[in-house]
Design an enzyme around this catalytic site. Sequence first.
Site, PDB file in Angstrom:
ATOM      1  N   LYS A   1       0.844  -1.197   0.000  1.00  0.00           N
ATOM      2  CA  LYS A   1       0.000   0.000   0.000  1.00  0.00           C
ATOM      3  C   LYS A   1       0.879   1.247   0.000  1.00  0.00           C
ATOM      4  CE  LYS A   1      -0.505  -0.268   5.036  1.00  0.00           C
ATOM      5  NZ  LYS A   1      -1.424  -0.685   6.120  1.00  0.00           N
TER       6      LYS A   1
ATOM      7  N   ARG B   1     -11.297   0.105  14.387  1.00  0.00           N
ATOM      8  CA  ARG B   1     -11.329   0.890  13.152  1.00  0.00           C
ATOM      9  C   ARG B   1     -12.345   0.228  12.222  1.00  0.00           C
ATOM     10  NH1 ARG B   1      -5.180   1.789  11.165  1.00  0.00           N
ATOM     11  NH2 ARG B   1      -5.673  -0.330  10.503  1.00  0.00           N
TER      12      ARG B   1
ATOM     13  N   TYR C   1      16.192  29.801   9.608  1.00  0.00           N
ATOM     14  CA  TYR C   1      14.939  30.475   9.978  1.00  0.00           C
ATOM     15  C   TYR C   1      14.686  30.381  11.472  1.00  0.00           C
ATOM     16  CZ  TYR C   1      13.564  30.687   5.044  1.00  0.00           C
ATOM     17  OH  TYR C   1      13.492  30.948   3.707  1.00  0.00           O
TER      18      TYR C   1
ATOM     19  N   MET D   1      12.662  24.633   3.276  1.00  0.00           N
ATOM     20  CA  MET D   1      11.988  23.930   2.188  1.00  0.00           C
ATOM     21  C   MET D   1      12.949  23.107   1.336  1.00  0.00           C
ATOM     22  SD  MET D   1       9.692  25.551  -0.830  1.00  0.00           S
ATOM     23  CE  MET D   1       7.981  25.305  -0.554  1.00  0.00           C
TER      24      MET D   1
HETATM   25  C1  LIG Z   1      -0.732  -1.824   6.731  1.00  0.00           C
HETATM   26  C2  LIG Z   1      -1.375  -3.091   7.157  1.00  0.00           C
HETATM   27  C3  LIG Z   1      -0.586  -4.212   7.427  1.00  0.00           C
HETATM   28  C4  LIG Z   1       0.937  -4.183   7.440  1.00  0.00           C
HETATM   29  O1  LIG Z   1       1.346  -3.581   8.643  1.00  0.00           O
HETATM   30  P1  LIG Z   1       2.906  -3.430   8.984  1.00  0.00           P
HETATM   31  O2  LIG Z   1       2.903  -2.889  10.367  1.00  0.00           O
HETATM   32  O3  LIG Z   1       3.440  -2.422   8.014  1.00  0.00           O
HETATM   33  O4  LIG Z   1       3.523  -4.743   8.843  1.00  0.00           O
HETATM   34  C5  LIG Z   1      -1.228  -5.400   7.730  1.00  0.00           C
HETATM   35  N1  LIG Z   1      -2.579  -5.471   7.771  1.00  0.00           N
HETATM   36  C6  LIG Z   1      -3.361  -4.402   7.539  1.00  0.00           C
HETATM   37  C7  LIG Z   1      -4.838  -4.542   7.614  1.00  0.00           C
HETATM   38  C8  LIG Z   1      -2.794  -3.176   7.227  1.00  0.00           C
HETATM   39  O5  LIG Z   1      -3.575  -2.120   6.997  1.00  0.00           O
END
Ligand SMILES: *Cc1c(COP(=O)(O)O)cnc(C)c1O
Length: 370
Positions: free
Chosen positions: A35, A133, A261, A309
Amino acid sequence: MPRPIQAVVHLDALQHNLKIAKAAAPNAEVYAVVKANAYGHGIERVYSAFQSADGFALLDLAEAQRLRALGWQGKILLLEGIFAVDDLDVCAALDLSFSLHSQHQIAWLTQFQQINPDAKFDVYLKLNSGMNRLGFQAHEYTDIFKQVQAVGNVRSVSHMTHFSDADGERFGLDGIEHQHFIFNKTIQGLAGKTSLSNSAAILRHHQTLHCDIVRSGIMLYGSSPDYPAHSIQDWNLRPTMSLRSEIIAIQTVQAGDSIGYGSKFIATQQMRIGVVACGYADGYQRLSATGTPVLVDSVQTQVLGRVSMDMLTVDLTAVPQATVGSEVVLWGKSSQGEILSIDEVAAGSGTVGYELMCAITARVPVRIES
Ligand SMILES: *Cc1c(COP(=O)(O)O)cnc(C)c1O
């Protein structure tokens, strides 16, 4: 010459880290989580290193499309599932599996039977075991499982949950043990594969590896999921991304002189300061203020003052030979092989390795090293 900043993606390290995940979970299929464009590394860049993964997990249909375009014919799991009924057209065309975490999604799936009666799907029913969640509550899970099984276009239903505290101190009945117990109890007697562990659970909680599929993310990208309790060296992981630049100017300041800055750093003695071509518009955190570690010519030193920046400033006291053109490693590996883990840099910025690697911006050129 282009501006000297560059991100290097290390294919051998990606491959090595996947091997570590597979060795840790020898009885499970190991899915590579890609992802957020492979945690900022680029799906196309990491793909060849992850060919031996048992599947890929991600969020976006567009990212799934990119994996198919690369030639991946194996499993792809959408971790957040579908966002509208039309998404199922794409899932059918690309043969994507997806999580089911809400009645909205089940309604879309049911509705889709009229739209495309031939499509069949492998779904992952999500149990909310305590993260709060996504997912269904334990008390309603069995009924919903039966409801989903009865939907005509469902080929298989697997069980999935996600741990909130696999990386932390909450082990016992208020932590991962509790979630694991809820999961096992809820799915007891129900058919179907199971998918549980993220990186932290893979490395730290071996009791969670008795499942069919684990979902390894951050560990593949050379960041320790539970830093500072354990470093990447403790887990035998290697950095997969190096953010490198160069010194483009040097200043000698006197006691009382300020830098950058807001004059956030004031010298207490004469010192040499290196100006580095890297700033927050490259994805380096503005919060990475004085004290954040950095390598200059493979020697560890620190950021001084505010990150701007396009530039930041570093202390050259420990590196007297440093000059314009000296290599600066913001995180990862120097060309001499010295390692500054992304976790150490993240700790100096009040964040985690995940956020740093995802934040690299489009203007940073990326080079692949095998
Ligand atoms: C992102 C995610 C993972 C992977 O988590 P890591 O901590 O990066 O290994 C696994 N399962 C779900 C549902 C996720 O959203």
